[in-house]
Design an enzyme around this catalytic site. Structure first.
Site, PDB file in Angstrom:
ATOM      1  N   VAL A 106      11.686  68.606  21.701  1.00  0.00           N
ATOM      2  CA  VAL A 106      12.033  67.243  22.657  1.00  0.00           C
ATOM      3  C   VAL A 106      11.777  67.290  23.940  1.00  0.00           C
ATOM      4  O   VAL A 106      13.007  68.776  24.205  1.00  0.00           O
ATOM      5  CB  VAL A 106      13.274  67.241  22.471  1.00  0.00           C
ATOM      6  CG1 VAL A 106      13.928  65.745  22.849  1.00  0.00           C
ATOM      7  CG2 VAL A 106      13.063  66.529  20.322  1.00  0.00           C
ATOM      8  N   CYS A 107      11.653  66.913  25.054  1.00  0.00           N
ATOM      9  CA  CYS A 107      11.833  66.454  25.914  1.00  0.00           C
ATOM     10  C   CYS A 107      12.421  64.801  26.693  1.00  0.00           C
ATOM     11  O   CYS A 107      12.760  64.353  26.023  1.00  0.00           O
ATOM     12  CB  CYS A 107      10.523  67.254  26.675  1.00  0.00           C
ATOM     13  SG  CYS A 107       9.167  65.403  26.677  1.00  0.00           S
ATOM     14  N   TYR A 108      12.075  64.884  27.815  1.00  0.00           N
ATOM     15  CA  TYR A 108      12.268  63.501  27.870  1.00  0.00           C
ATOM     16  C   TYR A 108      11.722  62.333  27.319  1.00  0.00           C
ATOM     17  O   TYR A 108      12.712  61.965  27.533  1.00  0.00           O
ATOM     18  CB  TYR A 108      12.763  63.995  30.134  1.00  0.00           C
ATOM     19  CG  TYR A 108      13.621  64.389  30.310  1.00  0.00           C
ATOM     20  CD1 TYR A 108      14.590  64.232  31.018  1.00  0.00           C
ATOM     21  CD2 TYR A 108      12.416  66.062  31.030  1.00  0.00           C
ATOM     22  CE1 TYR A 108      15.555  65.397  31.884  1.00  0.00           C
ATOM     23  CE2 TYR A 108      13.509  66.921  32.158  1.00  0.00           C
ATOM     24  CZ  TYR A 108      14.837  66.247  32.103  1.00  0.00           C
ATOM     25  OH  TYR A 108      15.693  67.273  32.621  1.00  0.00           O
ATOM     26  N   PHE A 151      13.754  62.523  24.266  1.00  0.00           N
ATOM     27  CA  PHE A 151      15.937  62.906  23.870  1.00  0.00           C
ATOM     28  C   PHE A 151      15.526  61.126  24.439  1.00  0.00           C
ATOM     29  O   PHE A 151      16.739  60.332  24.635  1.00  0.00           O
ATOM     30  CB  PHE A 151      16.064  63.342  24.722  1.00  0.00           C
ATOM     31  CG  PHE A 151      17.345  62.989  24.824  1.00  0.00           C
ATOM     32  CD1 PHE A 151      18.348  63.400  24.427  1.00  0.00           C
ATOM     33  CD2 PHE A 151      18.369  62.676  26.258  1.00  0.00           C
ATOM     34  CE1 PHE A 151      19.782  63.753  23.631  1.00  0.00           C
ATOM     35  CE2 PHE A 151      19.592  62.588  25.855  1.00  0.00           C
ATOM     36  CZ  PHE A 151      19.944  62.831  24.622  1.00  0.00           C
TER      37      PHE A 151
END
Length: 109
Positions: free
Chosen positions: A67-69, A96
């Site tokens: 998961v990243c931005y 996210f």
């Protein structure tokens, strides 16, 4: 040379996996402050300092979700992790930001 690959994962599928108690390793590669302010429950922060611990401890046969931005930089991390021998690696599309928008009740800090 064939590059190890990852798969794209959508928010509803991750929600189903987490709600159904599926075994998976969930890693969040955002910066430490953003992670501390909110993350998907059960995720662990992953950065250059903690990656060696992940590689030593995480089961290679278990699903691994990155998961990243917004779901962009997680693709590079997922490809790299697939190359480290993880069997099923996923990059969360929308990251996210999309998760928190769709599931504000499923964010932990």
């Amino acid at each position: 040379m064939i590059q190890p690959s990852f798969q794209h994962l959508d928010i509803p599928t991750l929600g189903d996996w987490l709600g159904g108690g599926q075994s998976l390793t969930l890693v969040d590669i955002r910066d430490p402050v953003s992670f501390a302010q909110g993350h998907i429950p059960g995720s662990r922060h992953l950065d250059s300092d903690s990656v060696s611990t992940l590689l030593a401890q995480a089961p290679r046969e278990q699903r691994l979700v990155v998961v990243c931005y917004h779901g962009h930089s997680s693709q590079q991390a997922a490809a790299w992790l697939a190359g480290q021998g993880f069997a099923e690696v996923y990059s969360l599309d929308g990251g996210f930001t999309d998760w928190a928008h769709r599931h504000p009740d499923r964010v932990e800090s």
